[in-house]
Scaffold this motif. Structure first.
Motif, PDB file in Angstrom:
ATOM      1  N   ALA A 114      71.020  66.707  36.283  1.00  7.46           N
ATOM      2  CA  ALA A 114      71.626  67.844  35.587  1.00  7.46           C
ATOM      3  C   ALA A 114      71.082  67.943  34.155  1.00  7.46           C
ATOM      4  O   ALA A 114      70.885  66.927  33.480  1.00  7.46           O
ATOM      5  N   GLN A 115      70.842  69.164  33.687  1.00 10.30           N
ATOM      6  CA  GLN A 115      70.363  69.386  32.327  1.00 10.30           C
ATOM      7  C   GLN A 115      71.524  69.307  31.327  1.00 10.30           C
ATOM      8  O   GLN A 115      72.679  69.537  31.672  1.00 10.30           O
ATOM      9  N   THR A 116      71.185  69.000  30.081  1.00 14.22           N
ATOM     10  CA  THR A 116      72.133  69.048  28.969  1.00 14.22           C
ATOM     11  C   THR A 116      71.651  70.091  27.967  1.00 14.22           C
ATOM     12  O   THR A 116      70.554  70.650  28.106  1.00 14.22           O
ATOM     13  N   ARG A 117      72.446  70.316  26.944  1.00 13.00           N
ATOM     14  CA  ARG A 117      72.033  71.281  25.912  1.00 13.00           C
ATOM     15  C   ARG A 117      70.716  70.867  25.270  1.00 13.00           C
ATOM     16  O   ARG A 117      69.865  71.704  24.966  1.00 13.00           O
ATOM     17  N   ALA A 127      58.672  76.867  34.940  1.00 13.31           N
ATOM     18  CA  ALA A 127      57.585  77.352  35.782  1.00 13.31           C
ATOM     19  C   ALA A 127      56.491  76.300  35.930  1.00 13.31           C
ATOM     20  O   ALA A 127      55.921  76.123  37.016  1.00 13.31           O
ATOM     21  N   LEU A 128      56.191  75.605  34.839  1.00 16.33           N
ATOM     22  CA  LEU A 128      55.196  74.533  34.875  1.00 16.33           C
ATOM     23  C   LEU A 128      55.638  73.432  35.837  1.00 16.33           C
ATOM     24  O   LEU A 128      54.842  72.944  36.655  1.00 16.33           O
ATOM     25  N   ALA A 129      56.922  73.032  35.752  1.00 19.60           N
ATOM     26  CA  ALA A 129      57.431  71.986  36.640  1.00 19.60           C
ATOM     27  C   ALA A 129      57.354  72.421  38.096  1.00 19.60           C
ATOM     28  O   ALA A 129      56.972  71.631  38.979  1.00 19.60           O
ATOM     29  N   ALA A 130      57.689  73.680  38.374  1.00 20.18           N
ATOM     30  CA  ALA A 130      57.623  74.189  39.751  1.00 20.18           C
ATOM     31  C   ALA A 130      56.191  74.214  40.258  1.00 20.18           C
ATOM     32  O   ALA A 130      55.920  73.889  41.425  1.00 20.18           O
ATOM     33  N   GLU A 131      55.246  74.595  39.399  1.00 16.97           N
ATOM     34  CA  GLU A 131      53.836  74.634  39.801  1.00 16.97           C
ATOM     35  C   GLU A 131      53.314  73.242  40.122  1.00 16.97           C
ATOM     36  O   GLU A 131      52.619  73.036  41.131  1.00 16.97           O
ATOM     37  N   VAL A 132      53.648  72.271  39.267  1.00 17.93           N
ATOM     38  CA  VAL A 132      53.199  70.894  39.506  1.00 17.93           C
ATOM     39  C   VAL A 132      53.820  70.345  40.781  1.00 17.93           C
ATOM     40  O   VAL A 132      53.148  69.701  41.598  1.00 17.93           O
ATOM     41  N   LYS A 133      55.112  70.616  40.972  1.00 24.45           N
ATOM     42  CA  LYS A 133      55.797  70.146  42.176  1.00 24.45           C
ATOM     43  C   LYS A 133      55.148  70.724  43.432  1.00 24.45           C
ATOM     44  O   LYS A 133      54.942  70.011  44.426  1.00 24.45           O
ATOM     45  N   GLY A 134      54.795  72.003  43.397  1.00 19.91           N
ATOM     46  CA  GLY A 134      54.182  72.633  44.553  1.00 19.91           C
ATOM     47  C   GLY A 134      52.810  72.101  44.889  1.00 19.91           C
ATOM     48  O   GLY A 134      52.365  72.182  46.036  1.00 19.91           O
ATOM     49  N   GLY A 187      63.690  67.423  30.569  1.00 24.54           N
ATOM     50  CA  GLY A 187      63.956  68.771  31.047  1.00 24.54           C
ATOM     51  C   GLY A 187      63.003  69.189  32.148  1.00 24.54           C
ATOM     52  O   GLY A 187      63.406  69.797  33.149  1.00 24.54           O
ATOM     53  N   ALA A 188      61.721  68.860  31.991  1.00 23.37           N
ATOM     54  CA  ALA A 188      60.721  69.228  32.992  1.00 23.37           C
ATOM     55  C   ALA A 188      60.919  68.446  34.285  1.00 23.37           C
ATOM     56  O   ALA A 188      60.835  69.003  35.392  1.00 23.37           O
ATOM     57  N   LEU A 189      61.162  67.139  34.179  1.00 26.97           N
ATOM     58  CA  LEU A 189      61.372  66.327  35.377  1.00 26.97           C
ATOM     59  C   LEU A 189      62.614  66.777  36.138  1.00 26.97           C
ATOM     60  O   LEU A 189      62.583  66.928  37.369  1.00 26.97           O
ATOM     61  N   ARG A 190      63.692  67.007  35.422  1.00 28.07           N
ATOM     62  CA  ARG A 190      64.930  67.440  36.079  1.00 28.07           C
ATOM     63  C   ARG A 190      64.763  68.821  36.703  1.00 28.07           C
ATOM     64  O   ARG A 190      65.334  69.095  37.760  1.00 28.07           O
ATOM     65  N   ALA A 191      63.985  69.682  36.038  1.00 27.78           N
ATOM     66  CA  ALA A 191      63.720  71.009  36.609  1.00 27.78           C
ATOM     67  C   ALA A 191      62.987  70.898  37.940  1.00 27.78           C
ATOM     68  O   ALA A 191      63.144  71.752  38.827  1.00 27.78           O
TER      69      ALA A 191
END
Length: 282
Positions: A114-117, A127-134, A187-191
């Motif tokens: 879960a993200q925090t403030r 978007a970067l995290a999603a691209e790397v994951k894909g 933030g990127a890893l959790r995303a």
């Protein structure tokens, strides 16, 4: 294996006498896999009774109150820690489906996804995290690529951010200190759906320091991510956690592990002071 002695002094100086203060310190290293605490002690001035406990995340906490007028609050944490080589990252090949199933079984993994403030990433980081994951077959390779990209994108620069700076604010300027870079990485890893923990501690600044040589250091921050087990990585230096890293606390972000936090009664402003000496003893 290395043996590291740390002397961390910090506190507040007030413009006049404050009547009372209530405080929590998270300055003593914790024992864990790869780290053994040989000695740890915290001195508080003015003298105060203390209450020691481990918080929800396992960090050692010293709570205390000063009920007499005082113009300065000073703490000195002295520690001697034996640090051994941690397991290398990327040894497992956990799949995304396996990670999803494990998250359903573990409250800790859910909390650390879960993200925090402070860690909430902006849209372009998501978007970067999603691209790397894909483009990757599993969490381990995805985590490493994300961490390398954060290191390349954000320059280390002191004095441009503060403890309340969010990951989105630091990312906008592409500058910050270890705390900011760790928040961006979290933030990127959790995303991407990878559980990740904020870690506070110390980093010996000189890899080739002589035994017995005392050098000036500072508090440091890094992250741990989960790909079947917890892996430590220093996104500020783009290196795995090793024998120069001394772990103090874990949490969701910096707000869970500040070295010193408190409130005081009085009309005067305060000034924080910090000094960290680090000595390699073996």
């Amino acid at each position: 294996m290395s043996r590291i002695r740390i002397r961390h002094s910090t506190g507040f100086r007030y413009e006049g006498d404050v009547t009372t203060s209530y405080n929590e310190a998270r300055m003593l290293p914790m024992a864990n896999n790869g780290q053994f605490v040989l000695f740890g002690h915290l001195d508080v001035t003015p003298h105060s009774s203390t209450h020691n406990y481990s918080d929800y995340w396992g960090t050692k906490v010293t709570a205390f109150e000063v009920l007499n007028p005082h113009s300065e609050l000073s703490l000195t944490a002295s520690s001697l820690v034996e640090v051994r080589q941690r397991p290398e990252a990327g040894q497992l090949s956990l799949s995304w489906d396996e990670l999803a199933r494990e998250r359903l079984r573990s409250v800790e993994l859910v909390e650390q996804t879960a993200q925090t403030r402070l860690t909430m990433p902006p849209d372009d980081v998501k978007a970067l995290a999603a691209e790397v994951k894909g483009a990757n077959s599993g969490p381990a390779s995805t985590a490493m690529e994300i961490l390398h990209l954060v290191y390349e994108a954000v320059a280390y620069e002191g004095g441009v951010t503060g403890v309340r700076t969010t990951a989105a604010e630091a990312w906008e300027h592409k500058r910050g200190v270890c705390q900011d870079i760790s928040h961006i990485a979290l933030g990127a890893l959790r995303a991407a759906g990878i559980p990740a923990i904020y870690v506070s501690g110390y980093l010996h600044p000189r890899p080739n320091a002589e035994i017995g040589e005392t050098v000036s250091g500072e508090s440091h921050a890094w992250i741990e991510y989960w790909d079947g087990e917890w892996r430590g990585w220093d996104p500020t230096n783009d290196i795995p956690i090793g024998e120069r890293h001394v772990l103090v606390g874990r949490g969701r972000d910096y707000n869970d592990v500040p070295p010193l936090r408190g409130v005081y009664a009085g009309p005067f402003s305060s000034q924080l002071f910090v000094k960290v000496d680090i000595t390699r003893e073996a």
